[in-house]
Design a protein around this motif. Structure first.
Motif, PDB file in Angstrom:
ATOM      1  N   TRP A  14       0.722  -1.245  -0.077  1.00  0.00           N
ATOM      2  CA  TRP A  14       0.064  -0.019   0.090  1.00  0.00           C
ATOM      3  C   TRP A  14       0.887   1.301  -0.044  1.00  0.00           C
ATOM      4  CZ3 TRP A  14       1.351   2.692   4.297  1.00  0.00           C
ATOM      5  CH2 TRP A  14       1.798   2.041   5.429  1.00  0.00           C
ATOM      6  N   GLU A  20       1.743  -1.963  -6.446  1.00  0.00           N
ATOM      7  CA  GLU A  20       0.536  -2.479  -6.258  1.00  0.00           C
ATOM      8  C   GLU A  20      -0.149  -1.748  -5.246  1.00  0.00           C
ATOM      9  OE1 GLU A  20       2.353  -7.085  -6.132  1.00  0.00           O
ATOM     10  OE2 GLU A  20       2.570  -5.752  -4.339  1.00  0.00           O
ATOM     11  N   ARG A  21      -0.024  -0.391  -5.118  1.00  0.00           N
ATOM     12  CA  ARG A  21      -0.627   0.529  -4.245  1.00  0.00           C
ATOM     13  C   ARG A  21      -1.914   1.004  -4.567  1.00  0.00           C
ATOM     14  NH1 ARG A  21      -0.296   6.171  -4.742  1.00  0.00           N
ATOM     15  NH2 ARG A  21      -0.086   6.320  -2.346  1.00  0.00           N
ATOM     16  N   GLU A  22      -2.394   0.704  -5.862  1.00  0.00           N
ATOM     17  CA  GLU A  22      -3.899   0.993  -6.353  1.00  0.00           C
ATOM     18  C   GLU A  22      -4.672  -0.199  -6.038  1.00  0.00           C
ATOM     19  OE1 GLU A  22      -4.725   3.840  -7.084  1.00  0.00           O
ATOM     20  OE2 GLU A  22      -2.307   4.490  -6.942  1.00  0.00           O
ATOM     21  N   ARG A  23      -4.239  -1.257  -5.531  1.00  0.00           N
ATOM     22  CA  ARG A  23      -5.125  -2.414  -5.171  1.00  0.00           C
ATOM     23  C   ARG A  23      -6.170  -1.977  -3.932  1.00  0.00           C
ATOM     24  NH1 ARG A  23      -4.882  -7.056  -8.805  1.00  0.00           N
ATOM     25  NH2 ARG A  23      -2.733  -7.082  -9.529  1.00  0.00           N
ATOM     26  N   GLN A  24      -7.358  -2.334  -4.001  1.00  0.00           N
ATOM     27  CA  GLN A  24      -8.515  -2.118  -3.238  1.00  0.00           C
ATOM     28  C   GLN A  24      -8.552  -3.295  -2.035  1.00  0.00           C
ATOM     29  OE1 GLN A  24     -10.391   0.945  -3.236  1.00  0.00           O
ATOM     30  NE2 GLN A  24      -8.578   1.167  -4.698  1.00  0.00           N
ATOM     31  N   SER A  51      -2.540   6.953   6.974  1.00  0.00           N
ATOM     32  CA  SER A  51      -3.395   7.310   6.050  1.00  0.00           C
ATOM     33  C   SER A  51      -4.454   8.118   6.513  1.00  0.00           C
ATOM     34  CB  SER A  51      -3.741   6.063   5.150  1.00  0.00           C
ATOM     35  OG  SER A  51      -2.647   5.238   4.762  1.00  0.00           O
ATOM     36  N   THR A 151     -13.354   7.265   1.473  1.00  0.00           N
ATOM     37  CA  THR A 151     -12.507   7.690   0.371  1.00  0.00           C
ATOM     38  C   THR A 151     -10.991   6.992   0.616  1.00  0.00           C
ATOM     39  OG1 THR A 151     -13.562   9.428  -0.492  1.00  0.00           O
ATOM     40  CG2 THR A 151     -11.395   9.046  -1.233  1.00  0.00           C
ATOM     41  N   GLY A 152     -10.579   6.111   0.133  1.00  0.00           N
ATOM     42  CA  GLY A 152      -9.175   5.593   0.434  1.00  0.00           C
ATOM     43  C   GLY A 152      -9.315   4.180   1.150  1.00  0.00           C
ATOM     44  N   ARG A 154      -9.921   0.409   2.434  1.00  0.00           N
ATOM     45  CA  ARG A 154      -9.313  -0.940   1.682  1.00  0.00           C
ATOM     46  C   ARG A 154      -9.787  -2.009   2.828  1.00  0.00           C
ATOM     47  NH1 ARG A 154      -3.287   0.783  -0.581  1.00  0.00           N
ATOM     48  NH2 ARG A 154      -4.312   2.548  -2.225  1.00  0.00           N
ATOM     49  N   ASN A 180     -10.003  -6.029  -7.903  1.00  0.00           N
ATOM     50  CA  ASN A 180      -8.693  -5.347  -7.578  1.00  0.00           C
ATOM     51  C   ASN A 180      -8.176  -5.556  -6.365  1.00  0.00           C
ATOM     52  OD1 ASN A 180      -6.755  -3.469  -8.354  1.00  0.00           O
ATOM     53  ND2 ASN A 180      -7.861  -1.691  -7.617  1.00  0.00           N
TER      54      ASN A 180
END
Length: 416
Positions: A14, A20-24, A51, A151-152, A154, A180
């Motif tokens: 993350w 791979e940081r765009e993975r959910q 975060s 938002t953001g 995971r 994802n």
């Protein structure tokens, strides 16, 4: 601490600069004792505290107790050494975490049955960690995912494999790319803290389906004999000399067979020294509670029976035994964890079947998995009466003798 390559990947997927940081979501599945739980929890807290500020997060397990035992007992001391300040509010199932100038709330949830989904409704989450995800009902997992609306936000999953027809494997593991999600499959070799000697012990402890799942980390269906390792080498003579304590285990049937086993303990080993087995359907005559109590007394002889471990559904028979002066214990009747524990105790030599137990020996060669389980492991309800009462005894007495050993630890981690 030293981390393996896969553990480092979980810890950093993350972070800025990671491909791979765009993975959910991240899914960590595989073998027991492979190091996935600790690194998943550590990564989750580091991500959350770096975060977000003043947000809600969920820490989910099959029960809140299992979250504290399997995840937090080891994780919180490590976090505190790293500078995290963790204030546990046990009555609220809440942990307040501070790091630097940031503060967030981590709520504990248990997802043990379909009603659990209601417990997490209404809360807005910035993220959730679901430990033992494959042991939770689909409704709870999906409700938890739906609550992550910041938002953001995971999701973080960890689990041991089950059947390949299991809903979590079908909907999350196989569809990881569609969702994802990053899937990282663990083996025991991915835990640098596990010595070769310990890995060898685990490999010798499991068998068949459970070996492939819990040692190799594969999602495989249960098939064939339940105790596929059992052969003549597991059948012993009754040892000479006095026994330390005696129990009787019982699976009670009216039209179905009734099976009873006489257990004696000697030098830390439990021996099933004798048995009583009556098939009312084959004999074309049902027996009464009093007749079965007579048979149990004859099986006991003049031995001081500490307790009878009885089929929990046999209420009237249990009452008959109590009136005759027997102490009666309701058996732990969780099938899958009981089967695993019985197999481990037998393979380790702590549970022994003696030569006079012909009906139990016969059932070991017939007791099979049901391939119609539709995603859930099930055993066929046939040739299972001695198998049930042996499992009752293993889960209720023999396995609990080793509370501080590896046997009880595995079972608690699995289904209790």
């Amino acid at each position: 601490m030293v981390f393996s390559e896969k553990q480092r990947r979980v810890l950093t997927w993350w972070r800025p600069g990671s491909p791979e940081r765009e993975r959910q979501a991240v899914i960590c599945d595989g073998a027991v004792r492979s190091g996935k739980t600790l690194c998943t929890g550590l990564s989750f807290f580091c991500w959350a505290m770096s975060s977000f500020q003043n947000r809600n997060f969920a820490l989910c397990g099959r029960t809140i107790r299992s979250v504290r035992r399997n995840l937090l007992s080891e994780l919180i001391p490590l976090l505190e050494k790293m500078g995290f300040r963790c204030e546990q509010r046990l009555s609220e199932n809440l942990i307040l975490v501070r790091l630097g100038g940031k503060r967030n709330r981590f709520y504990l949830f248990g997802g043990k049955d379909e009603s659990s989904a209601a417990l997490i409704q209404g809360i807005t989450l910035a993220g959730a960690l679901l430990d033992e995800a494959a042991l939770m009902p689909r409704s709870f997992v999906e409700q938890t995912a739906a609550r992550c609306s910041v938002t953001g936000s995971r999701l973080w999953f960890s689990c041991n494999p089950e059947s390949p027809a299991h809903w979590f494997y079908q909907e999350w593991v196989l569809k990881a790319e569609d969702k994802n999600a990053l899937r990282i499959q663990f083996a025991m070799e991915d835990n640098p803290g596990l010595s070769p000697e310990v890995r060898a012990r685990y490999a010798s402890t499991f068998h068949g389906t459970f070996y492939r799942r819990f040692v190799l980390g594969e999602w495989v269906a249960a098939e064939g004999l339940v105790y596929d390792f059992f052969d003549g080498s597991f059948v012993k003579d009754v040892p000479e000399g006095p026994f330390g304590q005696w129990y009787i285990s019982c699976d009670y049937g009216t039209s179905n067979p009734t099976s009873m086993g006489l257990w004696g303990e000697k030098d830390g080993v439990w021996y099933r020294t004798a048995e009583y087995y009556y098939d009312a359907r084959a004999m074309r005559r049902q027996k009464t509670d009093e007749e079965y109590a007579d048979a149990l007394e004859q099986l006991a002889g003049d031995r001081p029976i500490r307790a009878v471990v009885a089929d929990p559904s046999a209420a009237s028979f249990c009452e008959t035994l109590r009136r005759r002066g027997f102490s009666v214990i309701r058996a732990d009747n969780q099938v899958l964890s009981g089967v695993r524990l019985t197999a481990r105790l037998m393979k380790s030599g702590r549970l022994v079947i003696c030569k006079g137990c012909a009906d139990a020996i016969r059932e070991f060669g017939l007791y099979r998995w049901d391939d119609r389980g539709q995603g859930q492991d099930q055993v066929r309800k046939e040739h299972d009466h001695a198998m049930d009462e042996i499992r009752y005894f293993a889960a209720t007495v023999a396995g609990r003798e080793g509370r501080n050993g590896m046997f009880a630890g595995y079972v608690e981690r699995g289904r209790l």
